[in-house]
Each structure stands twice: as structure tokens, then as C-alpha cells.
Design an enzyme around this catalytic site. Structure first.
Site, short mmCIF file in Angstrom:
data_model
loop_
_atom_site.label_atom_id
_atom_site.label_comp_id
_atom_site.label_asym_id
_atom_site.label_seq_id
_atom_site.Cartn_x
_atom_site.Cartn_y
_atom_site.Cartn_z
N TRP A 19 49.77 32.13 65.82
CA TRP A 19 50.75 33.35 65.95
C TRP A 19 51.40 33.44 67.23
CZ3 TRP A 19 48.28 38.73 63.85
CH2 TRP A 19 47.56 38.12 62.83
N LYS A 31 54.68 32.96 62.75
CA LYS A 31 53.46 32.71 62.35
C LYS A 31 54.25 31.35 62.21
CE LYS A 31 51.79 36.25 60.01
NZ LYS A 31 51.58 37.40 58.14
N THR A 57 54.53 59.58 58.37
CA THR A 57 55.21 58.15 59.07
C THR A 57 56.34 57.96 59.34
OG1 THR A 57 54.29 56.72 57.35
CG2 THR A 57 53.01 57.44 58.82
N GLU A 80 48.10 57.73 61.36
CA GLU A 80 46.87 57.27 60.54
C GLU A 80 46.16 58.04 60.68
OE1 GLU A 80 49.90 55.35 60.04
OE2 GLU A 80 50.41 55.07 58.51
#
Lengths: 543, 543
Positions: A443, A438, A185, A330
Site C-alpha cells: 500500500w 495498491k 454522514t 459513526e
């Protein structure tokens, strides 16, 4: 009590066997790196992969050894994958777009024993070779005629190499959990992390990807993987296309608009897949030439979110069905595809585009949940967003050479994305979890703010980061690059955004900059941006 | 080196989880045994299956225990499968069309602990119960209101039974090779043989069956499994339909033409599957009523060969695509489906029907070979026929309670069928291997001769068996039942067949009989026929 069914391990080379036996004559057409179009078929691909397997084994390549490929999508690269895995070795796709120091880091971390490379990357490798001590041999994916002088160790043209084997060889058989492929990655932080696919995970993932409401490829399709083999396991196309027996058209090194359009037309491609950047080039070419897409039926757009206008143009102007998709290295990599369930079948116009803006729903074999920071599950209402976590047989459990698993107590992997799930099971990415702001326990999606800001006619690019705030913990700062020769004030920008978002989402400040930093693969480098603004004080912070 | 992907066993109850989460509201509509139409959905099916699992466990049903079902296709039967397998027990479908002594033999051989039955079969079971000592409890798939008096041990209506559980229960997790389902083959010789499916084999088989060129079911489909759950694992429809999220329409006990047509129309069924006998009834009903099939898109015909006229009528008259399919209980059961590969895409009329007369091509996960009696592989030329042998993760390795595997040295299972394979990988059954006539080292297909003979206008039914011959080893005898009040001579019949087959295929004699013996499931009992004719002397034998 165990069932009494046959022991038939899920081995990836069985896929090319199936293709060779059941679809042996189906064309595999490539634009070669040398230039001309090359045509072969699955029977020949398998036969040559067997030769490669035999030759690699004679060279001492052992089960578990990593064989790197630094190559475009061609028949030789496809053969390489099957030849490598057929003796229990591991294909390790290296992304040539990474910075050279990342490439050498990755090759060393993987301890690649052999490097298979296209002609394109010889100059790069010649410069790097001193730093790649594990690589014992370089195989150049070309023939003797095109082989240049090179300083690379034990360099040999691929065609000469496999000609030394007669192909009278049988694939190895082994545990289906044996490692099969490897892809790193390219994270925006820290070192790259190696994902190690197994034969089982690749076969199961190919089944999942091939389901009718996922990619739904049929033997009658002509499939062009524009997404490179080195990009996130090629979205399974190197496995799911032969599994279903469709023809393949491999675009080689040329992914520009005219080259891609030429192949789409000439070989009557019905299905393709790639990132928005490539499709932008294609749409520009179509616009310029007045071209059409009479054969193309479906296009998978992933890697990053498909812009709404792109989806609309493909569908309304060119009659091509867009399948928005999402995944991760992944996840082998497919996580969700945005095909329409019965609930959404009848939609059209904007309502349909609203759904297609979502990243879609997972096929059987991918489980999803969204949670808050404490791991508590959040409702699937299409509004609440939380950390997106996934589980399944084609999802990573651990990174290469790490000694701990990366799963929560229920066995889910945290994708690092923030998403909503709606009542019909459709997922929509709203942010990366490290980028979400945050504010007072709630959020705010940085991506939503960025998308809104770039809608302003004078804005070229926008990035939103969280800045420490004494009362709210974090508040959003909007960083703006204006279009050339344009001027705008903070109030212009915020005035434009007003009433389009909740009041408490409004950025506390706007910073105008000349440039926003990007990674090698074009993503905004928010870590660098946060570093740049680490001492920034919001005007509201004193309040 | 092993891959680093998640351990996520392929468990069948994950399929109903997926359906409930991703397709929870999708209707599951049934014609109930009690009469009325019943509507539920995947979320409810899962919730009630959990209750059943919880209740069975409280009743002491252990992992590995067999729970028999003697039932039509309804939502309760579907729930029963998932409830049983979710605690590691084994659904054992019993075919109510078998002779009572076969049913008791099978239940005793399986040692079923619990029997779940429809109201329909109570009288049958009450008569048999004394002979079923292993069955400790009978669960009647109905509610208290419809529950009759019965002498069956611990009999309880299903609705009362599951109402005693609150559904606060989690599926068990275990090795994916754990036994999951059981189905006995109704062979024409010897005792029935039990096939023991695993969770793994059922999940992999559902993937294979769901591929676009196999059944290709999508979430937007409305699927009616006319094939019963007790017929060869319901051709995977109890797994592949929820896996893909399509709606289900369950026909219950009524498989007659008017009842099937009513459901097809009323619930806009797009996909169905069943044996030719059922479709014959449907076509007769359509003919009688002038009905149409405006919603139905695809129909899978298997179990026995689809008559050419049936395929043609569905396609040309009603616009329904026919998918001819072949499989065996031992194969979970799908082996091949006759969808059209690119080579055959452009065919129409007779040329297309010629291909569709074949049983089709195997999906990834089924390997085929044809061999002679010595095991030597035969060519795929569409003409040479040999023993059809198969290999794959959803093919049986051994029968229940047997102590030896049933595989050849390459791991293939001999299907007992004789078939050709063509150059495009299409398989066509030409005979059963025990029925093929071995004449001078060459094989003659009894089925081909029978199909030809029944084309004679005066012939009602035909069977061909091999009769010992001093020179040729075996020669064909044609056994004929004439249509009512018809007369024909040996020369009439053989004259009709002449020039339509190779000379050496011509039957050496014709025997006229009143009746040809059949099994309970309607197959010609050639063993009985061979016994009847064991002393028969062919007129050519003296030559």
C-alpha cells in the site's frame, strides 16, 4: 447470578438534570442569531427544555419521531436537543452546508416530522419546503419580534411555542437503548447514511470523552463548542459539558476570526474545539491584530488532520495545549485524542510535534485494530498501515433503514481509514482505504504523497489517485494545481520529492490541472478525479 | 425506536484489556507480603489473570460462584479480582479486621467456594476452617518457596496454581448486569449485609470516579491505593486506575507511617487515597523525620470525616491537595468528592477549609436528596439537615439473599446518614440518622456536640446519645472519657460548650465513664452505649 444494583437507565436528559441541580447557576452564553449576546444558565436551559418537551408532546410528537434541527450553536439549539430527547423523540441535526438537494434527500429519508430552524435558513427552507412532505411544522428559533413573514407550514417562533407550556412536566423514562439522536454522514460516494445514536451510547460516550486524558473538562472550565451541533454530534460537547458542569459559550452563526476571538477573550474561554479551517481564521486574526490568548488552555483540533504548523503556533506562540483528535459520525464521534502518555511526557520541540501529528489513543470504550484486506491483524509498530477498525458501545452497528449490520465477524466497524498504530497505542491516519494505492500487493499512502507535494513552493494543491497498471495493479498519479502565475515541470516536482520517500512510492506521472474537485464540506472528491482520469495511461504502463 | 449502536456490554475485564493494550508497560509495583518489592505491569497482570481464570474454570468454579479474598493490596490480589470476574464468578472481599465470628458468618452467608488468602491470615483461617464448610479449596497468595505447612483443605500456593494453566484463554462474555463483586457492610447493629455489585455498576462507577472533578486520575499519575481492596470495593481504584492507565503502587500489609512514606517517596506517587487513621500515622512520621511529600499532588480522604487540622496540614505544610470524599459500601462506594466548583475556587484559608470540611458534591450518576422522617424533601440551604437518600446505577437496590428492595417510592436508598446540602450542591454529613437526637420534633446532631466536646482540653473522647424525655421525646446526654489524670465537672464541660451552640442543643446532662465501647473497625458503638444508659433518668426529666 445478577448483581443487586439499582436500575438507573442511562438517559441523556439525566445529564441536564444533573447540570441544573449541581451546576444550575453556571452561565450558558450565546451569540444569538439575531445579534446580541444572550446569557442563561443550566437551570433555565433545563426548565425551558421541559417546556419544549411538554409542548412537542401536546403537538403529537411521539417517541421515535424525528425532529430536525437546522441551526447554529445557541442556547435554543441546546434546549431543543434536551426537549426533543426528553419525550423519547430523536434530534436530527441537519448540516446547512450541504447542497440543498442533499438536505431534502436527508430530511425525506429521515422522515422528519418537525423542523426547528434558525432565521438564517428560512430562505433555503422556503425553497425546499415543497420537497419536504413529511415536515408538518416549522419552529423558528427566535421570538415573535424577530419572526418574519414566511410561507413555511405551521411556522411558529420558538419563544411563542414554548410559552404555551407551563413546564410542569416530567421527562419520560424508557429503555436506555432508545434512539436519541441522528446524524447523516456526508460521504464522498453514494447517498448519505444515517447514524442513529441511543441514549446509552451518548451517555457512555460523554463519560469516555470527559476522562482526564480525553477532553478532561472540569466545572471550572469555560467551554466554547466552535464545532457545530450539526457536525458529528458536536463531538459530545452538548453532553459532556453539562455532565461536568463547565460553563458554555455558544458562538452562534459567526465563526470568523474576529468573532471567535472576541468571545474567547470576553468570556475567558479555557477550552474550545473545532476544525482546522476555523483555527486558521483565528490565527490569521491574531496575527493581524497582535492579539493573545491569555485564558485559553486547551484546544481540540479534529475533523481533519491538524497541520503541524498550526499545532506549533498554538503551543509555542500562544501557550495553548493542542489536543489532536479523530473520530467519525459513526463513532458518536470521538475515537482517539492525542494527549501525552508518560512515555511521551518529556518530549519537546519536533519530537513532541511528531507525536502530536498522530490522531492519538482511544479512551476506555473504544477498541481499535488494523488489518490487511483479508482481515488479518497487523502489528502495532508505528509503520505498518492497514484498515482501521473499531468497536465499542458508542460505535454504529447499522445505518438507519438498512437491514444488515456493518460489522466484521469480531464485531468491528471498518472506519474506511487506513492507519498505523504504534507500540504505545497511538493511532495515525495515513489514508482513506478507498484512496490508498495498491501497488504490487503493498500500500502507498496518497495522503503522504499529497502532503509532500504541497511542500513544493510552486504547488497550491495536490491530489494522488491510483491508475490501473498491467504489472503493479495500481500506480500513483500526482495531480497538481500550481500557484497563480507559477510554472513547473514533472521533473521539478518529482525531483523535489526524490529521497524523501521510498523509491517505489514515487508517482509514475504528474498531471497539471486548473482545479481539483471538492465536496460541499471541502474534501477532495477523488471519485470525480478518478472518473476524470479513468482513461489515463501511465507512461510506465507500456514497459 | 431503538438506536443502532453496537452491543458492547460493560464488563469489568474489558478494563484490564484496555490497560494491557493501551498501557501495557505501565508499572504495577507492590510491597509483597513476603517482604521484597515486586514489579509487574498491566500486560502481565492481565496475562496472569487469564491463567487464573482458566485454572479456576478447570477447578469447576462456575459463573455466579463466590470466591473470597482475604488479602492485602498486592498485584496478586489485583490479578485475583480480574481472574475471578473474567469467568463470571464473583470476588468477595473479606475484611480481616473483623472479629473471627463475623468472618465465618460472612463466608457462610456468602457460601464462598474458594478462599484466596495472604500468608498473614493462615493462622486465623486454620482456626476458623471447621466453621467454613462451603470452602472447598484454599489458594495461598504466595509461591512454593514461601508456602508453609497448613491444615487447610486443598491448600495450594497461587503461583503453582496458575502455573498449571497456559493462559490461552478468552474472557467469558455475558449480560453486563451479571454479579461481579461482593462486599459486606460492617454495620453497628444486626448481621452484616452483603452488597452485590454488577459488572455494569462497577464500570459505570469507575467512569464516574474518574471524571476530572472526581478523582481525575491521568495516565501520568502514580496511584497508591492505601485503602484496602477489602474496604468498600477499594473506592473503585482497582478499576479506575487501569481504566485511566495510571501506574499503581500497592502497599501490601504495611500501612504504618514509615512504610507508606517510603513508597510515596521511592515510587514518586502522585495520587493516594485512604482513611484518616492512616494519614495520621503518615503525618506523625513526617513530623518526626522532617520528611516532605515532593511528588504527591492529591490525596483522597474518606471512610470517616477528615479532621480539619489534617486537611490544613496536608495542604499548607506539604502542598498536597486534599479531596474529602464520602461513600458507602452500598454505593460502590463513592457518593461525593469535595473538589472545588467555580463558586469556591477563589477561597483560601479558613473559608476554603470550611468548604473542604464538607463531604463534597456527587458526580453525574449519583442523585441525592435530604428528607424529613415523613419523606418530605428539605431545602438545600446548608443548614437544614435531613435523611440523606441516594439513587444511581452504582447504588444498591437490595442486599444479598434478601427478598425485598431497600428503596423508597422514588427509588432512593436511605444512607442512614443525616446531612445538609448547600445551594452549590455540596453535601455535609451531620450525623447518623439512628444517632441524631429528636427533641421536640427538631433534630440535634450528636456528631456536632461530640466534636465540640472533644475540643475541651481535658476531654479524651465524647459520645452523645438521646435519652427518653417525657416532654421533648429525646434529650442529649453527653458521655465523656477524660484524659488520663484529668478532672472536670459537668459545669466545666457545659460551660465550655455554652454560646458555641444553640441553647436548645445543650446536653441535659454529662456522664463521666472510663471507656466508650467501639466496634472492630473503631466506630463508637452507640447501641451498646444506649443499652448501658437505658434506665438513665435526666435531671430535667422531672421538670
Amino acid at each position: 447470578m445478577l448483581g443487586l444494583m439499582q436500575n438507573w437507565p442511562l438517559l441523556c436528559h439525566r445529564i441536564i438534570d444533573h447540570a441544573a441541580i449541581q451546576h444550575g447557576c453556571r452561565p450558558v452564553i450565546s451569540r444569538s442569531v439575531e445579534g446580541p449576546i444572550h446569557t442563561t444558565n443550566y437551570a433555565e436551559v433545563r426548565q425551558r427544555a421541559l417546556k419544549l418537551a411538554q409542548r412537542l408532546e401536546r403537538d403529537g410528537v411521539q417517541p421515535g419521531d424525528r425532529v430536525a434541527t437546522l441551526a447554529w450553536n445557541t442556547w435554543r439549539h441546546l434546549e431543543a436537543w434536551y426537549g426533543i430527547i426528553g419525550i423519547g423523540a430523536i434530534y436530527h441535526t441537519v448540516n446547512p452546508r450541504l447542497f440543498p438537494e442533499q438536505i431534502s434527500w436527508i430530511v425525506n429519508h429521515a422522515e422528519d416530522r418537525v423542523m426547528m430552524t434558525d432565521l438564517t435558513f428560512l430562505p433555503l427552507l422556503e425553497k425546499l419546503a415543497d420537497k419536504l412532505p413529511t415536515v408538518q411544522r416549522y419552529i423558528v428559533l427566535t421570538d415573535a419580534k424577530h419572526m418574519p413573514q414566511t410561507t413555511l407550514k405551521n411556522a411558529v417562533p420558538y419563544e411563542e411555542y414554548i410559552a404555551e407550556a407551563d413546564g410542569d412536566f416530567q421527562w419520560k423514562s424508557f429503555d436506555e437503548n432508545t434512539a436519541c439522536g441522528m446524524c447523516y454522514t456526508s460521504g464522498t460516494t453514494g447517498n448519505p447514511k444515517g447514524v442513529l445514536y441511543s441514549h446509552r451510547s451518548n451517555v457512555l460516550h460523554a463519560f469516555m470523552a470527559s476522562l482526564p486524558d480525553a477532553k478532561g473538562i472540569r466545572a471550572c472550565d469555560v467551554v466554547m463548542p466552535v464545532v457545530p451541533l450539526f457536525h458529528a454530534n458536536c463531538w459530545s460537547l452538548a453532553f459532556s459539558t453539562p455532565m461536568t458542569g463547565a460553563s458554555m459559550v455558544m458562538p452562534g452563526p459567526k465563526l470568523d476570526g474576529p468573532s471567535v476571538l472576541e468571545l474567547l477573550e470576553k468570556y475567558k474561554v479555557t477550552f474550545t474545539a473545532g476544525v482546522p479551517t476555523v483555527w486558521l481564521m483565528l490565527l490569521q486574526e491574531l496575527e493581524k491584530t497582535g492579539g493573545k490568548l491569555p485564558y485559553l488552555k486547551r484546544i481540540v483540533i479534529g475533523g481533519s488532520a491538524s497541520p503541524r504548523a498550526m499545532t506549533q503556533t498554538f503551543q509555542d506562540k500562544y501557550g495553548v495545549e493542542v489536543i489532536h483528535a479523530w473520530g467519525m459520525t459513526e463513532m458518536s464521534p470521538l475515537g482517539s485524542l492525542c494527549t501525552l502518555k508518560p512515555e511521551y511526557q518529556e518530549l519537546s520541540g519536533d519530537a513532541k510535534l511528531d507525536i502530536q501529528a498522530k490522531q492519538g489513543h482511544p479512551p476506555f470504550g473504544v477498541e481499535m485494530k488494523i488489518t490487511d484486506d483479508a482481515g488479518k491483524k497487523l502489528p502495532w509498530d508505528g509503520k505498518t498501515f492497514g484498515r482501521l477498525k473499531v468497536r465499542g458501545p458508542a460505535v454504529a452497528r447499522r445505518y438507519f433503514k438498512d437491514d444488515t449490520d456493518i460489522l466484521d465477524e469480531e464485531g468491528f466497524f471498518d472506519t474506511g481509514d487506513v492507519a498505523t498504530m504504534d507500540a504505545c497505542g497511538y493511532m495515525q491516519i495515513t489514508d482513506r482505504s478507498k484512496d490508498v494505492i495498491k501497488s504490487g500487493g503493498e500500500w502507498i499512502s496518497s495522503i503522504d504523497l499529497e502532503n509532500l507535494a504541497v511542500g513544493h513552493p510552486k504547488v497550491a494543491e495536490a491530489a494522488v489517485i491510483g491508475i490501473r497498471h498491467p504489472k503493479w495493479d495500481e500506480r500513483p498519479l500526482l495531480v497538481i494545481v500550481l500557484k497563480k502565475d507559477q510554472q513547473a515541470s514533472k521533473d521539478d516536482i518529482l525531483g523535489f520529492m526524490k529521497d524523501k520517500i521510498a523509491k517505489w512510492w514515487m508517482p509514475d506521472d504528474v498531471a497539471f490541472v486548473q482545479e481539483i474537485p471538492h465536496t460541499a464540506t471541502g474534501k477532495i472528491q477523488k471519485t470525480v478525479l478518478r472518473e476524470q482520469f479513468k482513461d489515463y495511461r501511465l507512461p510506465t504502463a507500456a514497459a
